[in-house]
Write a protein that holds these residues in place. Structure first.
Motif, PDB file in Angstrom:
ATOM      1  N   SER A 159     -70.481  83.879 -13.021  1.00 27.35           N
ATOM      2  CA  SER A 159     -69.124  82.878 -13.197  1.00 27.35           C
ATOM      3  C   SER A 159     -69.135  81.774 -12.567  1.00 27.35           C
ATOM      4  O   SER A 159     -68.269  80.889 -12.727  1.00 27.35           O
ATOM      5  CB  SER A 159     -67.947  83.974 -12.973  1.00 27.35           C
ATOM      6  OG  SER A 159     -67.728  85.048 -13.606  1.00 27.35           O
ATOM      7  N   LYS A 160     -70.280  81.503 -11.736  1.00 24.88           N
ATOM      8  CA  LYS A 160     -70.471  80.129 -10.972  1.00 24.88           C
ATOM      9  C   LYS A 160     -68.966  80.090  -9.978  1.00 24.88           C
ATOM     10  O   LYS A 160     -68.602  79.116  -9.900  1.00 24.88           O
ATOM     11  CB  LYS A 160     -70.773  79.155 -11.626  1.00 24.88           C
ATOM     12  CG  LYS A 160     -71.804  79.187 -12.540  1.00 24.88           C
ATOM     13  CD  LYS A 160     -72.162  77.980 -13.546  1.00 24.88           C
ATOM     14  CE  LYS A 160     -73.507  78.138 -14.201  1.00 24.88           C
ATOM     15  NZ  LYS A 160     -73.859  76.850 -15.127  1.00 24.88           N
ATOM     16  N   ILE A 161     -68.803  80.946  -9.238  1.00 18.96           N
ATOM     17  CA  ILE A 161     -67.631  80.995  -8.410  1.00 18.96           C
ATOM     18  C   ILE A 161     -68.263  81.683  -7.042  1.00 18.96           C
ATOM     19  O   ILE A 161     -69.037  82.396  -6.923  1.00 18.96           O
ATOM     20  CB  ILE A 161     -66.360  81.603  -8.883  1.00 18.96           C
ATOM     21  CG1 ILE A 161     -66.458  83.090  -9.376  1.00 18.96           C
ATOM     22  CG2 ILE A 161     -65.870  80.836 -10.150  1.00 18.96           C
ATOM     23  CD1 ILE A 161     -65.568  83.849  -9.663  1.00 18.96           C
ATOM     24  N   GLY A 162     -67.227  81.374  -5.983  1.00 24.10           N
ATOM     25  CA  GLY A 162     -67.701  81.893  -4.615  1.00 24.10           C
ATOM     26  C   GLY A 162     -66.758  82.953  -4.352  1.00 24.10           C
ATOM     27  O   GLY A 162     -66.796  83.570  -3.190  1.00 24.10           O
ATOM     28  N   GLY A 173     -63.325  73.481  -3.515  1.00 27.87           N
ATOM     29  CA  GLY A 173     -63.703  72.572  -4.279  1.00 27.87           C
ATOM     30  C   GLY A 173     -62.879  71.949  -5.239  1.00 27.87           C
ATOM     31  O   GLY A 173     -62.806  70.681  -5.609  1.00 27.87           O
ATOM     32  N   ASP A 174     -61.802  72.821  -5.737  1.00 29.49           N
ATOM     33  CA  ASP A 174     -60.805  72.082  -6.463  1.00 29.49           C
ATOM     34  C   ASP A 174     -59.981  71.236  -5.674  1.00 29.49           C
ATOM     35  O   ASP A 174     -59.709  70.078  -6.493  1.00 29.49           O
ATOM     36  CB  ASP A 174     -59.600  73.354  -6.795  1.00 29.49           C
ATOM     37  CG  ASP A 174     -60.550  74.493  -7.864  1.00 29.49           C
ATOM     38  OD1 ASP A 174     -61.338  74.176  -8.583  1.00 29.49           O
ATOM     39  OD2 ASP A 174     -60.009  75.665  -7.673  1.00 29.49           O
ATOM     40  N   MET A 226     -59.498  90.102  -1.553  1.00 27.99           N
ATOM     41  CA  MET A 226     -60.351  89.192  -2.057  1.00 27.99           C
ATOM     42  C   MET A 226     -61.762  89.348  -1.527  1.00 27.99           C
ATOM     43  O   MET A 226     -61.977  89.625  -0.197  1.00 27.99           O
ATOM     44  CB  MET A 226     -59.818  87.892  -1.925  1.00 27.99           C
ATOM     45  CG  MET A 226     -60.809  86.723  -2.232  1.00 27.99           C
ATOM     46  SD  MET A 226     -60.191  85.068  -1.934  1.00 27.99           S
ATOM     47  CE  MET A 226     -59.125  84.852  -3.364  1.00 27.99           C
ATOM     48  N   ILE A 227     -62.813  89.099  -2.022  1.00 28.63           N
ATOM     49  CA  ILE A 227     -64.086  89.316  -1.503  1.00 28.63           C
ATOM     50  C   ILE A 227     -65.067  88.028  -1.899  1.00 28.63           C
ATOM     51  O   ILE A 227     -64.901  87.449  -3.105  1.00 28.63           O
ATOM     52  CB  ILE A 227     -65.170  90.404  -2.273  1.00 28.63           C
ATOM     53  CG1 ILE A 227     -66.564  90.614  -1.781  1.00 28.63           C
ATOM     54  CG2 ILE A 227     -65.071  89.979  -3.694  1.00 28.63           C
ATOM     55  CD1 ILE A 227     -66.956  91.855  -1.909  1.00 28.63           C
ATOM     56  N   SER A 228     -65.375  87.458  -0.978  1.00 30.17           N
ATOM     57  CA  SER A 228     -66.228  86.093  -1.057  1.00 30.17           C
ATOM     58  C   SER A 228     -67.773  86.138  -0.766  1.00 30.17           C
ATOM     59  O   SER A 228     -68.181  87.206  -0.411  1.00 30.17           O
ATOM     60  CB  SER A 228     -65.645  85.096  -0.279  1.00 30.17           C
ATOM     61  OG  SER A 228     -65.835  85.330   1.299  1.00 30.17           O
ATOM     62  N   HIS A 279     -60.802  79.576  -0.101  1.00 31.20           N
ATOM     63  CA  HIS A 279     -60.173  80.194  -1.442  1.00 31.20           C
ATOM     64  C   HIS A 279     -58.533  80.724  -1.090  1.00 31.20           C
ATOM     65  O   HIS A 279     -58.471  81.365  -0.080  1.00 31.20           O
ATOM     66  CB  HIS A 279     -60.788  81.121  -2.240  1.00 31.20           C
ATOM     67  CG  HIS A 279     -62.262  80.969  -2.618  1.00 31.20           C
ATOM     68  ND1 HIS A 279     -63.228  81.229  -1.606  1.00 31.20           N
ATOM     69  CD2 HIS A 279     -62.842  80.302  -3.638  1.00 31.20           C
ATOM     70  CE1 HIS A 279     -64.551  80.728  -2.219  1.00 31.20           C
ATOM     71  NE2 HIS A 279     -64.084  80.296  -3.450  1.00 31.20           N
ATOM     72  N   LEU A 280     -57.861  80.502  -1.991  1.00 36.06           N
ATOM     73  CA  LEU A 280     -56.381  80.835  -1.944  1.00 36.06           C
ATOM     74  C   LEU A 280     -55.864  81.249  -3.090  1.00 36.06           C
ATOM     75  O   LEU A 280     -55.939  80.625  -4.137  1.00 36.06           O
ATOM     76  CB  LEU A 280     -55.395  79.417  -1.563  1.00 36.06           C
ATOM     77  CG  LEU A 280     -55.388  78.944  -0.087  1.00 36.06           C
ATOM     78  CD1 LEU A 280     -54.881  77.686  -0.051  1.00 36.06           C
ATOM     79  CD2 LEU A 280     -54.683  79.896   0.663  1.00 36.06           C
TER      80      LEU A 280
END
Length: 200
Positions: A88-91, A175-176, A105-107, A158-159
């Protein structure tokens, strides 16, 4: 530390643009509008605004597949979780229980610090064993600046975004926020360039 440095640089760029006589913050527009106009051109220039978009608009600007929250079960293997993040190209991914409720959440940081560095197998480790359980969340009404301040203070990237009922709407990342700031700076600089060409 990298988040802190990045946020600091972005805020510095923002402050420099704010110091430009032609640039004002959006919340100062009312006071600018009430001030006596020096000329038609001065009036026009005074309304160059550095926008601080809200989280709702930032979510809507994300690619369609990322506007909705991407989740993974807490019982999934870390290997499957990392595979999905790569695909998904996300972190980061939101973690849900068997009822679909967000429980954490897992990063990529969780994976690196709690699996790789400890010599564990990603195929044996479960998401629930390494996920972050206590989440800082924001609403669609929070501003980009507020999000960056939260990320900088908490040293995370991330939030989760929740609505009035507490349901998860999506996730915004550092990044956003960077994209939001750079897009607005580009728009402001293009306006100033156009204004300068027309004025001089």
């Amino acid at each position: 530390r990298s988040v802190n440095m990045l946020s600091s640089r972005i805020f510095t760029v923002g402050r420099r643009l704010m110091c430009t006589p032609a640039v004002t913050r959006s919340f100062a527009s009312a006071s600018v509008a009430s001030a006596p106009a020096q000329s038609e051109q001065a009036d026009e220039a005074s309304f160059v605004v550095f926008k601080d978009h809200d989280v709702g608009s930032i979510l809507r600007d994300k690619p369609m597949q990322l506007q909705q929250p991407l989740t993974i079960s807490q019982d999934s293997s870390v290997f499957d979780c990392v595979s999905r993040m790569v695909t998904s190209k996300i972190g980061a991914l939101l973690v849900t229980d068997d009822k679909g409720k967000t429980v954490g959440m897992i990063s990529e940081r969780d994976y690196m610090g709690k699996v790789i560095l400890k010599g564990k197998s990603s195929k044996d480790a479960r998401v629930k064993d390494i996920m972050t359980r206590r989440l800082v969340t924001v609403t669609p009404d929070h501003s980009a600046r507020e999000c960056m301040e939260l990320m900088s203070a908490g040293n995370f990237r991330h939030l989760p975004v929740v609505d009035e009922s507490g349901s998860t709407m999506g996730v915004v990342s550092i990044g956003d926020m960077v994209k939001n700031v750079l897009d607005d700076h580009k728009e402001t600089l293009e306006y100033l360039k156009d204004y300068t060409n027309r004025t001089y």
